[in-house]
Design a protein around this motif. Structure first.
Motif, mmCIF file in Angstrom:
data_model
loop_
_atom_site.group_PDB
_atom_site.id
_atom_site.type_symbol
_atom_site.label_atom_id
_atom_site.label_comp_id
_atom_site.label_asym_id
_atom_site.label_seq_id
_atom_site.Cartn_x
_atom_site.Cartn_y
_atom_site.Cartn_z
ATOM 1 N N MET A 86 0.834 -1.204 0.000
ATOM 2 C CA MET A 86 0.000 0.000 0.000
ATOM 3 C C MET A 86 0.872 1.260 0.000
ATOM 4 O O MET A 86 0.548 2.241 -0.665
ATOM 5 C CB MET A 86 -0.951 -0.012 1.199
ATOM 6 C CG MET A 86 -1.943 -1.168 1.170
ATOM 7 S SD MET A 86 -3.001 -1.195 -0.294
ATOM 8 C CE MET A 86 -4.126 0.107 0.122
ATOM 9 N N ILE A 87 1.971 1.218 0.718
ATOM 10 C CA ILE A 87 2.902 2.351 0.723
ATOM 11 C C ILE A 87 3.536 2.518 -0.657
ATOM 12 O O ILE A 87 3.641 3.641 -1.165
ATOM 13 C CB ILE A 87 3.964 2.191 1.825
ATOM 14 C CG1 ILE A 87 3.305 2.322 3.203
ATOM 15 C CG2 ILE A 87 5.085 3.209 1.659
ATOM 16 C CD1 ILE A 87 4.194 1.937 4.368
ATOM 17 N N SER A 88 3.932 1.411 -1.263
ATOM 18 C CA SER A 88 4.517 1.483 -2.608
ATOM 19 C C SER A 88 3.537 2.088 -3.600
ATOM 20 O O SER A 88 3.919 2.902 -4.447
ATOM 21 C CB SER A 88 4.926 0.086 -3.086
ATOM 22 O OG SER A 88 6.046 -0.366 -2.386
ATOM 23 N N LEU A 89 2.278 1.697 -3.500
ATOM 24 C CA LEU A 89 1.267 2.271 -4.392
ATOM 25 C C LEU A 89 1.141 3.772 -4.152
ATOM 26 O O LEU A 89 1.084 4.564 -5.098
ATOM 27 C CB LEU A 89 -0.088 1.588 -4.197
ATOM 28 C CG LEU A 89 -1.224 2.139 -5.058
ATOM 29 C CD1 LEU A 89 -0.918 1.986 -6.545
ATOM 30 C CD2 LEU A 89 -2.529 1.447 -4.708
ATOM 31 N N GLU A 90 1.126 4.162 -2.905
ATOM 32 C CA GLU A 90 1.017 5.583 -2.568
ATOM 33 C C GLU A 90 2.202 6.371 -3.118
ATOM 34 O O GLU A 90 2.065 7.523 -3.512
ATOM 35 C CB GLU A 90 0.917 5.738 -1.044
ATOM 36 C CG GLU A 90 0.398 7.059 -0.590
ATOM 37 C CD GLU A 90 -0.997 7.397 -1.099
ATOM 38 O OE1 GLU A 90 -1.220 8.594 -1.375
ATOM 39 O OE2 GLU A 90 -1.841 6.505 -1.244
ATOM 40 N N GLU A 91 3.351 5.726 -3.174
ATOM 41 C CA GLU A 91 4.555 6.371 -3.710
ATOM 42 C C GLU A 91 4.626 6.289 -5.233
ATOM 43 O O GLU A 91 5.558 6.806 -5.835
ATOM 44 C CB GLU A 91 5.798 5.743 -3.086
ATOM 45 C CG GLU A 91 5.933 6.030 -1.598
ATOM 46 C CD GLU A 91 7.078 5.278 -0.944
ATOM 47 O OE1 GLU A 91 7.621 4.328 -1.547
ATOM 48 O OE2 GLU A 91 7.421 5.648 0.197
ATOM 49 N N SER B 11 -7.767 1.377 -3.508
ATOM 50 C CA SER B 11 -6.648 2.325 -3.609
ATOM 51 C C SER B 11 -6.241 2.555 -5.059
ATOM 52 O O SER B 11 -5.916 3.676 -5.451
ATOM 53 C CB SER B 11 -5.460 1.822 -2.798
ATOM 54 O OG SER B 11 -5.786 1.809 -1.423
ATOM 55 N N LEU B 12 -6.246 1.489 -5.855
ATOM 56 C CA LEU B 12 -5.943 1.634 -7.281
ATOM 57 C C LEU B 12 -6.969 2.530 -7.960
ATOM 58 O O LEU B 12 -6.626 3.391 -8.772
ATOM 59 C CB LEU B 12 -5.919 0.259 -7.957
ATOM 60 C CG LEU B 12 -4.710 -0.616 -7.665
ATOM 61 C CD1 LEU B 12 -4.992 -2.053 -8.092
ATOM 62 C CD2 LEU B 12 -3.473 -0.088 -8.356
#
Length: 78
Positions: free
Chosen positions: A8-13, A51-52
């Motif tokens: 989830m952090i990677s997606l946010e980044e 999130s996507l």
């Protein structure tokens, strides 16, 4: 569960490649090591899909939403 958080952090980044790899890893860990917690896999995929969607990755969001529904139906969670 840590790969989920990292994903989830990677997606946010903005690192969708790493995010999808980590989400898949989190789901597989639960499926193989904690089969009685299979509902968590559906949760992971639904959260990731949401999130996507928020980040406008609509095709990927649909894919993970479908995976979550498939698992939910297979295990009588819906």
């Amino acid at each position: 569960m840590f790969p989920f958080i990292q994903g989830m952090i990677s997606l946010e980044e903005g690192d969708i490649s790493n995010a999808t790899e980590l989400i898949y890893k989190a789901a597989k860990n639960i499926e193989t090591d904690f089969a009685s917690q299979i509902h968590q896999v559906a949760f992971i995929y639904f959260q990731f899909a949401n999130s996507l969607y928020k980040k406008n990755y609509l095709d990927e969001a649909k894919k993970y939403q479908d995976l979550a529904m498939e698992i939910s139906k297979k295990h009588s969670l819906v």
